[in-house]
Scaffold this motif. Structure first.
Motif, PDB file in Angstrom:
ATOM      1  N   GLY A  74      34.240 104.033 -22.320  1.00  0.00           N
ATOM      2  CA  GLY A  74      33.117 103.027 -22.411  1.00  0.00           C
ATOM      3  C   GLY A  74      33.179 103.095 -24.358  1.00  0.00           C
ATOM      4  N   GLY A  75      33.986 103.787 -24.855  1.00  0.00           N
ATOM      5  CA  GLY A  75      33.618 103.368 -26.462  1.00  0.00           C
ATOM      6  C   GLY A  75      35.072 101.987 -26.916  1.00  0.00           C
ATOM      7  N   PHE A  76      35.411 102.217 -26.404  1.00  0.00           N
ATOM      8  CA  PHE A  76      36.164 100.770 -26.399  1.00  0.00           C
ATOM      9  C   PHE A  76      34.493  99.574 -25.834  1.00  0.00           C
ATOM     10  N   THR A  77      33.991  99.926 -25.209  1.00  0.00           N
ATOM     11  CA  THR A  77      33.200  98.730 -23.870  1.00  0.00           C
ATOM     12  C   THR A  77      32.134  98.528 -25.697  1.00  0.00           C
ATOM     13  N   THR A  78      31.645 100.190 -25.422  1.00  0.00           N
ATOM     14  CA  THR A  78      30.516 100.054 -26.561  1.00  0.00           C
ATOM     15  C   THR A  78      31.295  98.704 -28.112  1.00  0.00           C
ATOM     16  N   ALA A  79      32.446  99.440 -28.857  1.00  0.00           N
ATOM     17  CA  ALA A  79      32.845  98.451 -29.785  1.00  0.00           C
ATOM     18  C   ALA A  79      32.809  97.351 -29.051  1.00  0.00           C
ATOM     19  N   GLY A  80      33.509  96.634 -28.410  1.00  0.00           N
ATOM     20  CA  GLY A  80      33.500  95.391 -27.499  1.00  0.00           C
ATOM     21  C   GLY A  80      31.976  94.469 -28.220  1.00  0.00           C
ATOM     22  N   MET A  81      30.985  95.643 -27.660  1.00  0.00           N
ATOM     23  CA  MET A  81      29.880  94.867 -27.728  1.00  0.00           C
ATOM     24  C   MET A  81      28.977  94.474 -28.743  1.00  0.00           C
ATOM     25  N   PHE A  82      29.519  94.674 -30.415  1.00  0.00           N
ATOM     26  CA  PHE A  82      29.123  94.518 -30.977  1.00  0.00           C
ATOM     27  C   PHE A  82      30.255  93.289 -31.218  1.00  0.00           C
ATOM     28  N   ALA A  83      30.072  92.042 -31.335  1.00  0.00           N
ATOM     29  CA  ALA A  83      31.428  91.394 -30.928  1.00  0.00           C
ATOM     30  C   ALA A  83      30.142  89.926 -32.429  1.00  0.00           C
ATOM     31  N   SER A  84      30.792  88.777 -32.669  1.00  0.00           N
ATOM     32  CA  SER A  84      29.946  87.873 -33.273  1.00  0.00           C
ATOM     33  C   SER A  84      28.767  86.847 -32.190  1.00  0.00           C
ATOM     34  N   GLY A  85      27.989  86.731 -32.743  1.00  0.00           N
ATOM     35  CA  GLY A  85      26.793  85.759 -32.032  1.00  0.00           C
ATOM     36  C   GLY A  85      25.937  86.990 -31.539  1.00  0.00           C
ATOM     37  N   ARG A  86      26.146  88.129 -30.957  1.00  0.00           N
ATOM     38  CA  ARG A  86      25.115  88.889 -30.333  1.00  0.00           C
ATOM     39  C   ARG A  86      24.059  89.069 -30.689  1.00  0.00           C
ATOM     40  N   SER A  87      22.992  88.789 -29.664  1.00  0.00           N
ATOM     41  CA  SER A  87      21.160  89.238 -30.045  1.00  0.00           C
ATOM     42  C   SER A  87      20.892  90.039 -30.780  1.00  0.00           C
ATOM     43  N   GLY A  88      20.825  90.424 -31.906  1.00  0.00           N
ATOM     44  CA  GLY A  88      19.658  91.784 -32.965  1.00  0.00           C
ATOM     45  C   GLY A  88      19.332  92.543 -32.241  1.00  0.00           C
ATOM     46  N   ARG A  89      19.006  92.660 -30.879  1.00  0.00           N
ATOM     47  CA  ARG A  89      18.152  93.626 -29.584  1.00  0.00           C
ATOM     48  C   ARG A  89      19.111  95.164 -30.099  1.00  0.00           C
ATOM     49  N   LEU A  90      20.718  94.577 -30.350  1.00  0.00           N
ATOM     50  CA  LEU A  90      21.202  95.594 -30.231  1.00  0.00           C
ATOM     51  C   LEU A  90      21.742  95.939 -31.694  1.00  0.00           C
ATOM     52  N   ARG A  91      20.993  97.703 -31.462  1.00  0.00           N
ATOM     53  CA  ARG A  91      21.157  97.956 -33.449  1.00  0.00           C
ATOM     54  C   ARG A  91      21.931  99.048 -33.577  1.00  0.00           C
ATOM     55  N   ALA A  92      22.601  99.653 -32.785  1.00  0.00           N
ATOM     56  CA  ALA A  92      23.265 100.681 -33.782  1.00  0.00           C
ATOM     57  C   ALA A  92      23.801 101.071 -32.429  1.00  0.00           C
ATOM     58  N   GLY A  93      25.555 101.769 -32.424  1.00  0.00           N
ATOM     59  CA  GLY A  93      26.637 102.464 -31.169  1.00  0.00           C
ATOM     60  C   GLY A  93      26.579 103.448 -31.603  1.00  0.00           C
ATOM     61  N   ILE A  94      27.224 104.541 -30.760  1.00  0.00           N
ATOM     62  CA  ILE A  94      27.733 105.656 -30.638  1.00  0.00           C
ATOM     63  C   ILE A  94      29.285 105.292 -29.687  1.00  0.00           C
ATOM     64  N   VAL A  95      30.281 105.643 -30.500  1.00  0.00           N
ATOM     65  CA  VAL A  95      31.758 105.315 -29.806  1.00  0.00           C
ATOM     66  C   VAL A  95      32.174 106.789 -29.657  1.00  0.00           C
ATOM     67  N   ILE A  96      32.232 107.545 -28.359  1.00  0.00           N
ATOM     68  CA  ILE A  96      32.781 109.153 -28.686  1.00  0.00           C
ATOM     69  C   ILE A  96      34.472 108.722 -27.605  1.00  0.00           C
ATOM     70  N   ALA A  97      35.225 108.908 -28.517  1.00  0.00           N
ATOM     71  CA  ALA A  97      37.017 109.212 -27.950  1.00  0.00           C
ATOM     72  C   ALA A  97      37.111 107.767 -27.698  1.00  0.00           C
ATOM     73  N   GLY A  98      36.932 106.698 -28.147  1.00  0.00           N
ATOM     74  CA  GLY A  98      37.157 105.171 -28.239  1.00  0.00           C
ATOM     75  C   GLY A  98      37.684 104.844 -29.781  1.00  0.00           C
ATOM     76  N   MET A 119      38.178  97.130 -30.584  1.00  0.00           N
ATOM     77  CA  MET A 119      38.153  96.045 -29.808  1.00  0.00           C
ATOM     78  C   MET A 119      38.302  94.556 -30.326  1.00  0.00           C
ATOM     79  N   ALA A 120      38.864  93.755 -29.425  1.00  0.00           N
ATOM     80  CA  ALA A 120      39.205  92.051 -30.489  1.00  0.00           C
ATOM     81  C   ALA A 120      37.413  92.111 -30.333  1.00  0.00           C
ATOM     82  N   GLY A 121      37.054  91.406 -32.192  1.00  0.00           N
ATOM     83  CA  GLY A 121      36.070  90.815 -32.282  1.00  0.00           C
ATOM     84  C   GLY A 121      35.383  92.021 -32.340  1.00  0.00           C
TER      85      GLY A 121
END
Length: 296
Positions: A167-191, A194-196
């Motif tokens: 789920g930490g890798f999943t979180t990192a993958g959500m911060f890819a190019s072209g994403r919406s500005g609604r996503l403002r922060a991330g917490i990566v735990i034991a992850g 991902m590419a991009g």
């Protein structure tokens, strides 16, 4: 509501000052507003995103509650992703406390990496960032849907993503190019990344990792931390493994809870005092260390 209608109150809900926030355009920073200063009771709702599709996505949502209803006000949203062979409810020790602090926490159950999946496939993690974004879009629609219990209660300009292990890798993958500005922060735990991952626009990311993690070595988390292009911090749990510090009462849990909660207060509510508290939240001699590249 399901049989999990109401998680027992973590403390009596006293909050009176969390009124509706002005909604900013998704690409623009929303104005700051006071973070809650007292804890809410916590309710829980389950729903399924795209139930008729080839990839239905059950979601467990914890929310600030008054009785069985959502508490008055608008609340930022955290999308929380579980790891391999896990389930959302196994993370309730952390997620319910975030909800009590004034966040709606939406945790998808991923179809091929969850505990008991009939066709388990660890490679399916690569599809999970898109699932996380489906949750964001679905909740954005619910906020505007007349008659829905969440209508008018979700601050759809302020989302964060968080997750443990896969789920930490999943979180990192959500911060890819072209994403919406609604996503403002991330917490990566034991992850890790991902590419991009961590493409522009830059967003603050908090990394949490045990220094003796044998499943996802701390070097993987540190490599992702070094790749992060925006503000970032790294909370190390000294001598700890893959996630025992996420269990209430275990060494390090107090520091993880305080640090993640104030990180969310700072990034989603725009609370500068929470940002200034982070180093003190995080550091405990012999238990944790904290590296800070956050600007606050």
């Amino acid at each position: 509501m399901t049989l999990k209608r109401l998680v027992a109150a973590l403390m009596t809900a006293l909050l009176a000052g969390c009124g509706p926030a002005a909604t900013a355009a998704p690409g623009a920073p929303p104005p700051g507003r006071p973070a809650p200063v007292a804890a809410y009771a916590v309710g829980v709702r389950t729903l399924t995103v795209d139930p008729a599709s080839a990839r239905p996505l059950p979601v467990t949502i914890w929310y600030p509650a008054e009785g069985e209803a959502v508490a008055a006000g608008r609340f930022p949203v955290v999308v929380y992703s579980h790891g391999l062979h896990s389930l959302p409810e196994l993370h309730a020790g952390l997620t319910t406390r975030w909800a009590a602090a004034g966040f709606v926490v939406a945790a998808p159950t991923y179809p091929r990496t969850r505990r008991g999946a009939p066709r388990f496939d660890r490679a399916d993690v690569r599809h999970q960032p898109a699932d996380g974004w489906r949750v964001i879009r679905h909740l954005t629609r619910l906020d505007a849907r007349a008659g829905d219990p969440f209508a008018g209660h979700l601050d759809v300009a302020r989302f964060a993503a968080a997750g443990h292990s896969a789920g930490g890798f999943t979180t990192a993958g959500m911060f890819a190019s072209g994403r919406s500005g609604r996503l403002r922060a991330g917490i990566v735990i034991a992850g890790g990344g991902m590419a991009g991952s961590f493409a522009a626009p830059a967003a603050p990311v908090l990394f949490v990792h045990g220094t003796a993690d044998r499943i996802v070595p701390v070097t993987v988390g540190r490599a992702a931390y070094q790749r992060a292009t925006g503000p970032a911090a790294f909370l190390s749990l000294l001598g700890q493994g893959h996630g025992e510090y996420l269990t209430p009462g275990r060494p390090g849990f107090e520091q993880v809870l305080a640090t993640t909660t104030d990180f969310l207060r700072w990034t989603l509510y725009g609370d500068p005092e929470a940002g200034r508290r982070l180093p003190g939240d995080a550091r405990s001699p012999g238990v944790t260390t904290f590296e800070n590249r956050l600007a606050h």
